[in-house]
Design a protein around this motif. Structure first.
Motif, PDB file in Angstrom:
ATOM      1  N   LEU A 218     -80.384  29.705  33.551  1.00  0.00           N
ATOM      2  CA  LEU A 218     -79.524  28.544  33.369  1.00  0.00           C
ATOM      3  C   LEU A 218     -78.630  28.693  32.144  1.00  0.00           C
ATOM      4  CD1 LEU A 218     -82.008  25.664  34.267  1.00  0.00           C
ATOM      5  CD2 LEU A 218     -79.923  26.265  35.515  1.00  0.00           C
ATOM      6  N   ILE A 219     -79.170  29.266  31.082  1.00  0.00           N
ATOM      7  CA  ILE A 219     -78.348  29.497  29.878  1.00  0.00           C
ATOM      8  C   ILE A 219     -77.211  30.468  30.189  1.00  0.00           C
ATOM      9  CG2 ILE A 219     -78.352  30.448  27.544  1.00  0.00           C
ATOM     10  CD1 ILE A 219     -81.172  29.374  27.208  1.00  0.00           C
ATOM     11  N   LEU A 220     -77.523  31.544  30.912  1.00  0.00           N
ATOM     12  CA  LEU A 220     -76.507  32.529  31.269  1.00  0.00           C
ATOM     13  C   LEU A 220     -75.464  31.919  32.213  1.00  0.00           C
ATOM     14  CD1 LEU A 220     -78.755  35.679  31.796  1.00  0.00           C
ATOM     15  CD2 LEU A 220     -77.381  35.090  29.801  1.00  0.00           C
ATOM     16  N   ILE A 221     -75.948  31.071  33.158  1.00  0.00           N
ATOM     17  CA  ILE A 221     -75.012  30.401  34.072  1.00  0.00           C
ATOM     18  C   ILE A 221     -74.080  29.480  33.309  1.00  0.00           C
ATOM     19  CG2 ILE A 221     -74.873  28.691  35.931  1.00  0.00           C
ATOM     20  CD1 ILE A 221     -77.443  29.897  37.061  1.00  0.00           C
ATOM     21  N   ASP A 222     -74.624  28.771  32.311  1.00  0.00           N
ATOM     22  CA  ASP A 222     -73.785  27.878  31.503  1.00  0.00           C
ATOM     23  C   ASP A 222     -72.694  28.655  30.772  1.00  0.00           C
ATOM     24  OD1 ASP A 222     -73.398  25.197  29.946  1.00  0.00           O
ATOM     25  OD2 ASP A 222     -73.610  26.732  28.399  1.00  0.00           O
TER      26      ASP A 222
ATOM     27  N   VAL B  98     -74.717  18.830  33.608  1.00  0.00           N
ATOM     28  CA  VAL B  98     -75.649  19.048  34.719  1.00  0.00           C
ATOM     29  C   VAL B  98     -76.604  20.196  34.405  1.00  0.00           C
ATOM     30  CG1 VAL B  98     -75.805  19.778  37.134  1.00  0.00           C
ATOM     31  CG2 VAL B  98     -74.110  18.077  36.454  1.00  0.00           C
ATOM     32  N   ILE B  99     -76.049  21.298  33.894  1.00  0.00           N
ATOM     33  CA  ILE B  99     -76.899  22.461  33.578  1.00  0.00           C
ATOM     34  C   ILE B  99     -77.893  22.112  32.478  1.00  0.00           C
ATOM     35  CG2 ILE B  99     -76.871  24.820  32.652  1.00  0.00           C
ATOM     36  CD1 ILE B  99     -74.163  25.191  34.044  1.00  0.00           C
ATOM     37  N   PHE B 100     -77.449  21.345  31.472  1.00  0.00           N
ATOM     38  CA  PHE B 100     -78.376  20.964  30.405  1.00  0.00           C
ATOM     39  C   PHE B 100     -79.489  20.060  30.941  1.00  0.00           C
ATOM     40  CE2 PHE B 100     -79.574  17.879  27.056  1.00  0.00           C
ATOM     41  CZ  PHE B 100     -80.185  18.762  26.184  1.00  0.00           C
ATOM     42  N   ALA B 101     -79.145  19.155  31.863  1.00  0.00           N
ATOM     43  CA  ALA B 101     -80.164  18.281  32.447  1.00  0.00           C
ATOM     44  C   ALA B 101     -81.194  19.095  33.230  1.00  0.00           C
ATOM     45  CB  ALA B 101     -79.503  17.240  33.340  1.00  0.00           C
ATOM     46  N   VAL B 102     -80.736  20.062  34.013  1.00  0.00           N
ATOM     47  CA  VAL B 102     -81.654  20.910  34.775  1.00  0.00           C
ATOM     48  C   VAL B 102     -82.492  21.764  33.827  1.00  0.00           C
ATOM     49  CG1 VAL B 102     -81.804  22.759  36.487  1.00  0.00           C
ATOM     50  CG2 VAL B 102     -80.106  20.932  36.759  1.00  0.00           C
ATOM     51  N   PHE B 103     -81.888  22.295  32.779  1.00  0.00           N
ATOM     52  CA  PHE B 103     -82.597  23.111  31.790  1.00  0.00           C
ATOM     53  C   PHE B 103     -83.709  22.287  31.120  1.00  0.00           C
ATOM     54  CE2 PHE B 103     -82.947  24.708  27.377  1.00  0.00           C
ATOM     55  CZ  PHE B 103     -83.305  26.018  27.635  1.00  0.00           C
TER      56      PHE B 103
ATOM     57  N   VAL C  32     -70.116  29.810  33.455  1.00  0.00           N
ATOM     58  CA  VAL C  32     -69.291  28.713  33.957  1.00  0.00           C
ATOM     59  C   VAL C  32     -68.294  28.256  32.909  1.00  0.00           C
ATOM     60  CG1 VAL C  32     -69.374  26.286  34.667  1.00  0.00           C
ATOM     61  CG2 VAL C  32     -70.976  27.917  35.663  1.00  0.00           C
ATOM     62  N   TRP C  33     -68.736  28.187  31.668  1.00  0.00           N
ATOM     63  CA  TRP C  33     -67.846  27.753  30.583  1.00  0.00           C
ATOM     64  C   TRP C  33     -66.682  28.720  30.389  1.00  0.00           C
ATOM     65  CZ3 TRP C  33     -67.763  23.132  28.445  1.00  0.00           C
ATOM     66  CH2 TRP C  33     -66.989  22.945  27.297  1.00  0.00           C
ATOM     67  N   ARG C  34     -66.955  30.014  30.633  1.00  0.00           N
ATOM     68  CA  ARG C  34     -65.899  31.013  30.486  1.00  0.00           C
ATOM     69  C   ARG C  34     -64.962  31.034  31.690  1.00  0.00           C
ATOM     70  NH1 ARG C  34     -65.436  33.285  25.339  1.00  0.00           N
ATOM     71  NH2 ARG C  34     -67.506  33.528  24.427  1.00  0.00           N
ATOM     72  N   LEU C  35     -65.492  30.820  32.873  1.00  0.00           N
ATOM     73  CA  LEU C  35     -64.710  31.009  34.088  1.00  0.00           C
ATOM     74  C   LEU C  35     -63.832  29.808  34.418  1.00  0.00           C
ATOM     75  CD1 LEU C  35     -67.338  32.782  36.382  1.00  0.00           C
ATOM     76  CD2 LEU C  35     -65.390  33.808  35.194  1.00  0.00           C
TER      77      LEU C  35
END
Length: 481
Positions: free
Chosen positions: A16-20, A41-46, A23-26
């Motif tokens: 999830l950290i890597l996905i964040d 959303v990613i922080f909530a799932v994390f 996503v932030w870069r892309l």
């Protein structure tokens, strides 16, 4: 929760950290709201993954018996605090950007630093179970030492905070700080950056800017001052000079009517007398163009009044020459005539005067004569959509009525006197033989006529309507679906 996440919580949390980060870069910076929503959303799932596996960031890490898992859990719980700090700073930044724009960037950075500091102390207290009081005491002593070492830098930082709070200038404002003039491109922790009119970059420390004299040319936002200084002969009567310069101001349409432009005497010396024209324009980008135009108009109106600038007195026309003869010397069209031709030509020119508001040549009339403006300002009025508007202003040396002389066509505009004007009139029966004999003068008048016709057409034709692109939903609504 899916079985894979329940079986591999640490791996999923790391993913999830890597996905964040990805996503932030892309996601494009223009989609700021989508980036913020994705991070939330990613922080909530994390957070759900950590709490579900017992890795509560408010407590010490579990798995004490398994060193590897304990260290991994500790790292993830510390990462949760940093992730939370980053998410909160991004959220506050988005809110501040909507409220105060880019001017709150420095305050946003300061708040972000405070939030990260709190997050680090909380992680040390809850996750690592360290004595926070001792850490704070030690960090306080270190802060004093660092503060003394970075005194000038801290002065810039706090001065930057003051500048952002009081807002004497903002991004894109044109300002002057202690004589350094330019457009504000950035205000960071240490300095204010200006892009000067020469295109160079000026970096001014915030501590210097906070103490310096600041002139903000962008406030009010629709008014930018300018001034043009001129030196004339000390023998010229001041009232004559002032009236000529006032006509020059009236001939410049770009100057704002309110506040009204003005002419003022500045200084007197044995070598000359200095006058200044001052006024306002609606945009910073117009200042250079209007200054140049004002200087040209002042030169022409002073010449028409028989007053020369000090730099132009050597080439001025002798006082024994008649007004019509002197006007031919200044005219861009007839200046190519030979001296004997100018003498003969000037004898066939008759002087006419008009008061402010008088009609000189109405639209639709085929002129059988040519006017050369000796002095004053003439307003050019066109009609668009049934409404009359001012398309331009004319001054000394310019001609009126060339369309009737060259093509027997009616004039497209109304020419009215805006000030008291004097014009020399040349009848067609005398002018025609001159144009037939001197093709260079005829070509110059044709070029002038073509330019004016195209300019009038561009000002009066309706702008093309750009079709509005409709989306799929609008297409459905238009069909009642």
């Amino acid at each position: 929760m899916p079985s894979f996440i329940a079986d591999h919580p640490m791996l999923c949390a790391l993913a999830l950290i890597l996905i964040d980060i990805a996503v932030w870069r892309l996601i494009s910076p223009t989609l700021a709201n989508w980036k913020l929503a994705a991070r939330l959303v990613i922080f909530a799932v994390f957070s759900a993954v950590l709490f579900n596996d017992g890795m509560n960031p408010m407590q010490a890490a579990p798995y004490v018996d398994d060193t590897a898992r304990h260290l991994a859990a500790t790292a993830l719980q510390i990462g949760w605090w940093l992730f939370a700090a980053r998410t909160l700073t991004v959220l506050l930044g988005a809110v501040m950007m909507q409220r105060v724009g880019h001017t709150g960037r420095l305050l946003q950075d300061l708040m972000g630093a405070v939030i990260f500091l709190i997050a680090i102390i909380a992680a040390m207290a809850y996750v690592l179970d360290l004595p926070v009081k001792g850490v704070l005491a030690t960090s306080g002593a270190v802060a004093i030492i660092v503060g003394l070492a970075l005194q000038s830098t801290l002065s810039d930082v706090f001065s930057g905070i003051v500048l952002n709070t009081t807002k004497p200038y903002q991004i894109d404002d044109w300002i002057s700080i202690d004589g350094t003039e330019g457009r504000v491109t950035d205000i960071d922790w240490r300095a204010t950056r200006l892009q000067t009119s020469q295109g160079s970059l000026a970096v001014i420390p915030n501590s210097l800017a906070a103490k310096a004299k600041i002139i903000n040319f962008s406030r009010p936002a629709d008014m930018f001052g300018l001034a043009v200084s001129l030196q004339v002969s000390p023998h010229a009567r001041p009232q004559t000079v002032i009236e000529a310069l006032e006509r020059a101001m009236q001939g410049c349409r770009a100057l704002l009517a309110k506040p009204a432009p003005s002419v003022a005497f500045k200084a007197s010396a044995s070598g000359g007398v200095e006058y200044e024209i001052s006024g306002f324009v609606p945009a910073m980008g117009l200042k250079r163009e209007v200054r140049n135009q004002l200087y040209d108009l002042a030169f022409r109106h002073l010449q028409a009044a028989g007053v020369g600038l000090l730099s132009a007195t050597e080439g001025s026309t002798p006082a024994t020459v008649s007004g019509a003869r002197a006007l031919l010397e200044r005219s861009s069209i007839f200046s190519t005539l030979r001296q004997e031709e100018k003498d003969t030509f000037s004898q066939n020119m008759t002087l006419h005067t008009y008061r402010a508001g008088d009609m000189i040549l109405p639209a639709g009339e085929v002129s059988d004569h040519l006017f050369i403006i000796e002095s004053g300002v003439i307003s050019v009025m066109l009609v668009k959509g049934g409404h009359q508007f001012e398309a331009g202003r004319m001054g000394p040396g310019e001609v009126i009525g060339e369309s009737g002389i060259l093509t027997d066509q009616a004039t497209l505009a109304d020419f009215t006197a805006k000030t008291y004007c004097t014009l020399y009139r040349i009848e067609n029966e005398y002018l025609k033989p001159c144009l037939d004999a001197r093709h260079d003068i005829g070509e110059a008048m044709k070029a002038l006529l073509d330019f004016r016709v195209h300019a009038a057409q561009a000002l009066t034709e309706d702008a093309p309507v750009v079709p509005v692109k409709k989306g799929f939903l609008q297409w459905l609504r238009s069909r009642g679906l």
